[in-house]
Scaffold this active site. Structure first.
Site, PDB file in Angstrom:
ATOM      1  CB  THR A   1       0.996   3.872  -4.171  1.00  0.00           C
ATOM      2  OG1 THR A   1       2.255   4.557  -4.287  1.00  0.00           O
ATOM      3  CG2 THR A   1       0.336   4.428  -2.936  1.00  0.00           C
ATOM      4  CG  HIS A   2      -0.553  -0.893  -6.744  1.00  0.00           C
ATOM      5  ND1 HIS A   2      -0.102  -1.453  -7.905  1.00  0.00           N
ATOM      6  CD2 HIS A   2      -0.745   0.417  -7.025  1.00  0.00           C
ATOM      7  CE1 HIS A   2      -0.031  -0.524  -8.848  1.00  0.00           C
ATOM      8  NE2 HIS A   2      -0.408   0.618  -8.338  1.00  0.00           N
TER       9      HIS A   2
END
Lengths: 220, 583
Positions: free
Chosen positions: B511-512
């Protein structure tokens, strides 16, 4: 109002089921002689037979241990499809629906309920075929959205907490040595190095001593 | 529309950045602060009954309801975008705490040269040309300037780890390649899992410098400078996609919210969906949102802070018409540019002994950074930036992990033969991974989708994003090292991840997601200044990984928090006394 449908199974095939009625009441079904009748929420009895037979080929019961039948996978799937997931409450379903590249995943309009209904229709007399022919029929549809869903749901039903209707008697977890949710491994994490730690599994309800409802019980 | 009484500061988003800004402002000034969070309230006690893989890790119950709002994606400006209809490559959170509730807690600092990458390359390569589609920028802040803020973020969360570079003194067992740290970690490293032990030995055998991954999951009980006490981690293995039931993993709800709950000048409103920032003549006036009962509300404010995660920060500015949207064809405009994700490669290693891999903690693992950055790279490799290698004992759960078999052992992924093989290898499969910097490119950006809308009828954000040959080379480079590493673990079999193809939204990659509202030294090249204040609208601040001009190889949260501390200092020490542009 749909007619009440039941899945009738040989009781000795079940690992001991903890089921919830639509009203959320727990009903425990223990292995016994004769047959048990499990109330269905979504499937008809005929549909449930087809799905149960297909799940059994995906995760068969054999000399290597129990499979989809003993863990009640079809009951798990029935409850998922009856709940918000089955109606795509948590998928983006606004149009336009356009064929896209494979990297965008499933883009279709049909929700899981509709995908199952269509898949079951295509499987036809599946439940009455010998195992070898059943396997051939599944191989022919391996690439379909329906089959991939069915395979994923079979594994989910095998190994999810029994509150969701599968993993009856925790035998899915026993089969693979998964202890279920455990509040602490502080004393085990750096001691069991290369050695199996395999306690008797416990469900979330047994661990927390609280009644926990699965998302599928959410009514909208 | 209902118009509320004005407040001093309205903050959109109740996750790490929004609540940290709120904590700093309400603790150090008398300003009134309202936080708008569109999801529900969350608290530690709720999480005991959520140790359920199906609902939380598979059906993703803590995430944004994608039925209400998603993003669209296309690989290039020439393609038609399709909506991401189900969560896949990244997982935006919702509710108080946001994605900070369901994260793993991995808390790396970025390498010093990440912050000055454009300058670094000019120094390293001189006039030798780099690929012209690169959009790499300096951040406008250096590692040395950020170091005290990194330290405050580590103290706030109580990060467990071992320093490898204390004020220039290198320390074996820590990350000797990291930038100089002013202090040792607040708490010692987590315990070592069996896999950690194996990985450390393999890395040492190959001549690398393994160190314990820094963890916001406490190794022992700890009280932070705000007086917040949390217990040590129980290694239950329910971190990623779950909230921590005992508060050992630092989350906004267990670390920041208890401080805020005591502040009279703080108000948190849940169920509030921000749709627009209203503005006039270069001044933000407030936030229009839809409240819990579906009513439209205007919250006027002296200052607006956007803290709603990378994608929504960018989208809110686009929907509000603040700033100049980036145009990829001409290179004009700044809003939406420099979209980055994370480059990765992985390998499954089949071992002969059981791992008890259900035990673990979100950031329990070992890493080495020998090949991070570009210290070990020369131009002939075709790889401009490397990354770090790691293994994690994050807590394997059966639905997601059952079924792995060595290549060629089972013809299919179902049926009796597969079942037999999968049972034989159950709990003997280790994962090792490579995490590389994703560079920014002119052609990877965000704008508004022309077709698809959210539940309120607002246009969705459109991602234009694909891997380039460079990321494919990076992943192949990482994969080569992973293959050596896997062999050093003494495996029975190895399964390397396939070569990087086109960007896919279907497979989880972290989730970067970074960029879109990037920080930098000039308004011509960035949207916010190095204090995260909007260049053109000085009473608007935009905090989060949206500010990253490109990413580092490590997980972004710690850097996001460090930047937020720096923004909060500038806000409190300078802006609150004399509101206006700081630069």
């Amino acid at each position: 109002m749909r007619r009440r449908e039941f899945l009738t199974m040989p009781a000795k095939s079940l690992g001991g089921l903890l089921l919830y009625t639509l009203a959320g009441e727990p009903v425990r079904v223990q292995a016994q002689d004769g047959t048990v009748r499990v109330p269905l929420r979504f499937f008809t009895a005929d549909e449930a037979r087809v799905v149960a037979a297909a799940c059994e080929r995906i995760f068969p019961s054999d000399e290597n241990g129990p499979g989809a039948t003993e863990t009640g996978v079809v009951i798990y799937i029935d409850r998922q499809l009856a709940g918000p997931y089955g109606r795509d409450r948590y998928r983006y379903t606004k149009g336009p629906f356009v064929e896209s590249v494979p990297e965008h995943g499933y883009q279709g309009q049909a929700n899981p309920r509709e995908i199952y209904r269509e898949g079951i229709r295509l499987l036809g007399d599946f439940a009455d075929l010998p195992a070898a022919q059943q396997d051939e029929r599944l191989q022919a549809i391996e690439q379909t959205v329906f089959f991939q869903m069915l395979r994923a749901h079979t594994i989910e039903g095998m190994f999810s907490d029994p509150m969701h209707g599968g993993n009856a008697g925790l035998i899915g977890w026993q089969l693979i040595g998964f202890p279920g949710p455990v509040m602490s491994y502080r004393d085990e994490i750096d001691r069991y190095h290369g050695l199996p730690w395999r306690p008797k599994p416990k469900s979330l309800e047994q661990v927390t001593r609280r009644r926990v409802k699965g998302w599928e019980e959410e009514v909208d | 529309m209902r118009r509320l009484k004005p407040v001093d500061v309205v903050i959109v988003g109740g996750g790490w950045t929004g609540l940290l800004m709120a904590k700093e402002i309400t603790s150090r000034t008398a300003l009134s602060v309202v936080v708008l969070e569109r999801g529900p309230a969350r608290k530690t006690e709720d999480y005991a009954t959520t140790m359920d893989e199906l609902d939380y890790a598979i059906r993703l119950r803590l995430m944004q309801n994608i039925a209400e709002e998603t993003v669209t994606h296309r690989h290039s400006s020439a393609d038609r975008a399709g909506p991401i209809r189900q969560h896949g490559s990244f997982l935006p959170g919702t509710g108080v705490g946001g994605a900070g509730e369901h994260w793993n807690g991995i808390s790396y600092r970025f390498l010093p040269d990440v912050f000055t990458l454009a300058t670094h390359w000019r120094e390293k390569y001189g006039r030798a040309p780099l690929p012209e589609e690169l959009a790499v920028e300096d951040w406008g802040v250096t590692y040395e300037e950020l170091e005290p803020c990194y330290w405050r973020a580590e103290q706030m969360m109580g990060v467990s780890g071992k320093a490898g570079n204390l004020r220039g003194r290198l320390i074996e067992g820590g990350n000797v390649f990291e930038g100089p740290r002013s202090q040792e970690y607040p708490t010692p490293p987590l315990k070592s899992s069996y896999l950690s032990t194996l990985f450390r030995k393999a890395a040492l055998d190959l001549g690398y410098h393994p160190y314990p991954a820094p963890a916001a999951n406490l190794s022992e009980s700890y009280t932070n400078p705000d007086g917040i006490s949390r217990p040590g981690c129980a290694y239950c293995g329910y971190c990623e996609r779950f909230g921590c039931m005992i508060g050992a993993k630092a989350q906004p709800t267990n670390t920041l919210l208890p401080v805020l709950a005591r502040k009279k000048n703080f108000t948190l409103r849940t169920g509030c969906w921000a749709r627009r920032v209203t503005h006039r003549d270069g001044r933000a006036e407030g936030v229009v949102y839809v409240g819990p009962a579906g009513e439209e509300v205007l919250q006027p404010a002296q200052t607006v802070v956007l803290a709603s995660w990378t994608l929504n920060n960018t989208r809110l500015l686009l929907l509000s018409g603040i700033g100049e949207p980036y145009d990829a064809a001409s290179g004009k405009g700044t809003l939406g540019k420099n979209l980055t994700h994370q480059v990765g490669a992985g390998a499954q290693v089949f071992l002969d002994k059981p791992l008890n891999a259900f035990m673990g903690s979100g950031s329990l693992g070992v890493a080495f950074a020998d090949l991070d950055g570009d210290r070990a790279l020369d131009r002939s490799s075709g790889v401009l930036r490397g990354g770090h290698f790691q293994t994690g004992s994050t807590g394997n759960r059966p639905i997601a992990t059952f079924g792995a078999t060595p290549p060629g052992e089972a013809e299919s992924n179902w049926g009796a033969a597969w079942k037999k093989a999968a049972l034989a290898w159950r709990d003997k499969v280790a994962g090792v991974g490579f995490s590389g910097e994703h560079l920014s490119y002119r052609q990877n950006y965000m704008d508004l989708d022309p077709t698809y809308t959210d539940k309120h009828g607002d246009r969705l954000l459109r991602l234009t994003l694909d891997w380039t040959e460079h990321e494919r080379r990076q992943a192949a480079y990482g994969g080569g090292i992973l293959a050596e590493l896997a062999k050093a673990l003494g495996p029975k079999a190895i399964n390397l991840s396939p070569p990087l193809g086109r960007y896919t939204v279907t497979r989880y990659q972290g989730t970067h997601i970074q960029g879109g509202v990037i920080m930098g030294g000039s308004p011509e090249r960035s949207v916010v200044n190095p204090y995260l204040q909007h260049w053109r609208t000085p009473n608007l601040w935009v905090v989060g990984a949206s500010a990253f001009p490109q990413n580092g190889s490590g997980n972004p949260t710690l850097t996001v928090l460090a930047l937020t501390y720096r923004a909060a200092d500038a806000f409190v020490d300078r802006y609150s006394k004399r509101p206006g542009a700081l630069l």
